[in-house]
Design a protein around this motif. Structure first.
Motif, PDB file in Angstrom:
ATOM      1  N   ASN A 175      58.218 -79.140 -67.990  1.00 31.35           N
ATOM      2  CA  ASN A 175      56.797 -78.806 -68.005  1.00 31.35           C
ATOM      3  C   ASN A 175      56.303 -78.554 -69.426  1.00 31.35           C
ATOM      4  O   ASN A 175      57.028 -78.012 -70.252  1.00 31.35           O
ATOM      5  N   THR A 208      49.075 -75.567 -69.254  1.00 32.27           N
ATOM      6  CA  THR A 208      50.414 -75.917 -68.762  1.00 32.27           C
ATOM      7  C   THR A 208      50.341 -76.960 -67.651  1.00 32.27           C
ATOM      8  O   THR A 208      49.306 -77.104 -66.996  1.00 32.27           O
ATOM      9  N   ARG A 237      52.855 -76.795 -65.356  1.00 33.77           N
ATOM     10  CA  ARG A 237      53.648 -76.235 -64.246  1.00 33.77           C
ATOM     11  C   ARG A 237      52.732 -75.820 -63.109  1.00 33.77           C
ATOM     12  O   ARG A 237      51.526 -75.641 -63.304  1.00 33.77           O
ATOM     13  N   ASP A 238      53.317 -75.665 -61.913  1.00 33.51           N
ATOM     14  CA  ASP A 238      52.510 -75.293 -60.741  1.00 33.51           C
ATOM     15  C   ASP A 238      51.965 -73.880 -60.879  1.00 33.51           C
ATOM     16  O   ASP A 238      52.609 -73.011 -61.476  1.00 33.51           O
TER      17      ASP A 238
END
Lengths: 205, 205
Positions: free
Chosen positions: B80, B40, B42-43
């Motif tokens: 994302n 991924t 994303r954070d």
């Protein structure tokens, strides 16, 4: 309307132990499928019970059933007929019960044609899978022994490819357990329950 | 040559509890399949571990993987990317290990195209099956409630028909147990092991 039951067919080469495995499955509690008793024209043997081991009928009665297209499958061995009467199987399936047949390979192929949505399980002799191991560990057997096994294996593979599943009859209890696992899993197969489910939604609309 | 492993895909509508069921399956001993960690952009959230919860990569890295055709499936949610890197999955399968993916419905359909011999299991919300019961016992719900459920059911059926099996996520432990039963049974499926077996016989000839 009840959901139609599942037709379960256990077959395999003669001598593989189909009867023993079937008895093991039925000796255990918690089965909700019904064993379909075969019909035969051979004489009743001591200890056998009509309607339990077989339906014992005359040659004329059996031939009339064939003529009336009332046999799901049948074969003639040594002057005697053996087969599965359609009527009982259909009654059970229609009332939502699962029916279990334990039959010869030729009969199973007749059933496959008439009931393609059945669950077809092939019981394999252990040496077919052992052969695989022997081929992997080459050199432990002489070539003639392996060749004989190869021929047998090719025959069995020919039969096997018409089945959905194949289970090795190595230890009877294990083979029975595997077959029960397969039957359980098949209940969640989308193609088995979706048509009924869609029909129910459709009936409601 | 080792037998190629089986690709197992668990999917279902969002919110059905795929992650919970997957964790339940993997929390139990005796699994010999491997969970494929998603990638991924994303954070990372507090408590998450890179390479365990996800492979955390930059947007540029992810887009390069897509460009290089290195993603088995991917999707973009709220800016994302999320997806399954092909490399790890193929390594595992080639070494004979079974790989377990738990992914969204759209991703599962991408996998189905690329790996049609995978085992596709759909996790169903309990109300889809409850609806069936409600329809059978008509009259206990008002028509509007049933209609809303009907629409949802139709959507879910649309998704479900692309899967091999469907399991209701009613009780998590039971759903996990059913999925394991399905995976076990599939190992004895003729179409899964026969090609490898024939190949081994052929290699020997």
């Amino acid at each position: 309307m009840a959901k139609r039951g599942m037709l379960i067919v256990l077959s395999g080469p003669s001598g593989v132990g189909k009867g023993t495995v079937r008895k093991e499955i039925f000796s255990q509690p918690g089965n909700n499928f019904h064993y379909s008793v075969s019909m035969t024209t051979r004489d009743m043997r001591p200890g056998e019970v009509d309607g339990k081991d077989y339906y014992f009928v005359s040659k004329e009665e059996f031939e009339q059933q064939i003529k009336d297209d009332q046999m799901l499958e049948y074969a003639k061995y040594v002057d005697n007929y053996y087969g599965t009467p359609l009527k009982y199987v259909n009654q059970m399936l229609d009332s939502g019960k699962d029916v279990f047949l334990e039959i010869e390979v030729k009969g199973a192929m007749q059933v496959r044609k008439k009931a393609p949505d059945g669950l077809f399980i092939f019981l394999t002799p252990p040496d077919l899978m052992e052969l695989r191991q022997r081929i992997i560990n080459r050199g432990t057997d002489d070539i003639e022994t392996i060749n004989k096994r190869m021929e047998k294996a090719v025959d069995e593979i020919e039969m096997m490819q018409n089945y959905d599943y194949a289970v090795v009859n190595d230890v009877v209890e294990e083979a029975a357990e595997k077959i029960k696992t397969i039957i359980r899993a098949e209940r969640w197969r989308v193609k088995r329950f979706l048509p009924d489910y869609k029909k129910q939604l459709g009936d409601f609309k």
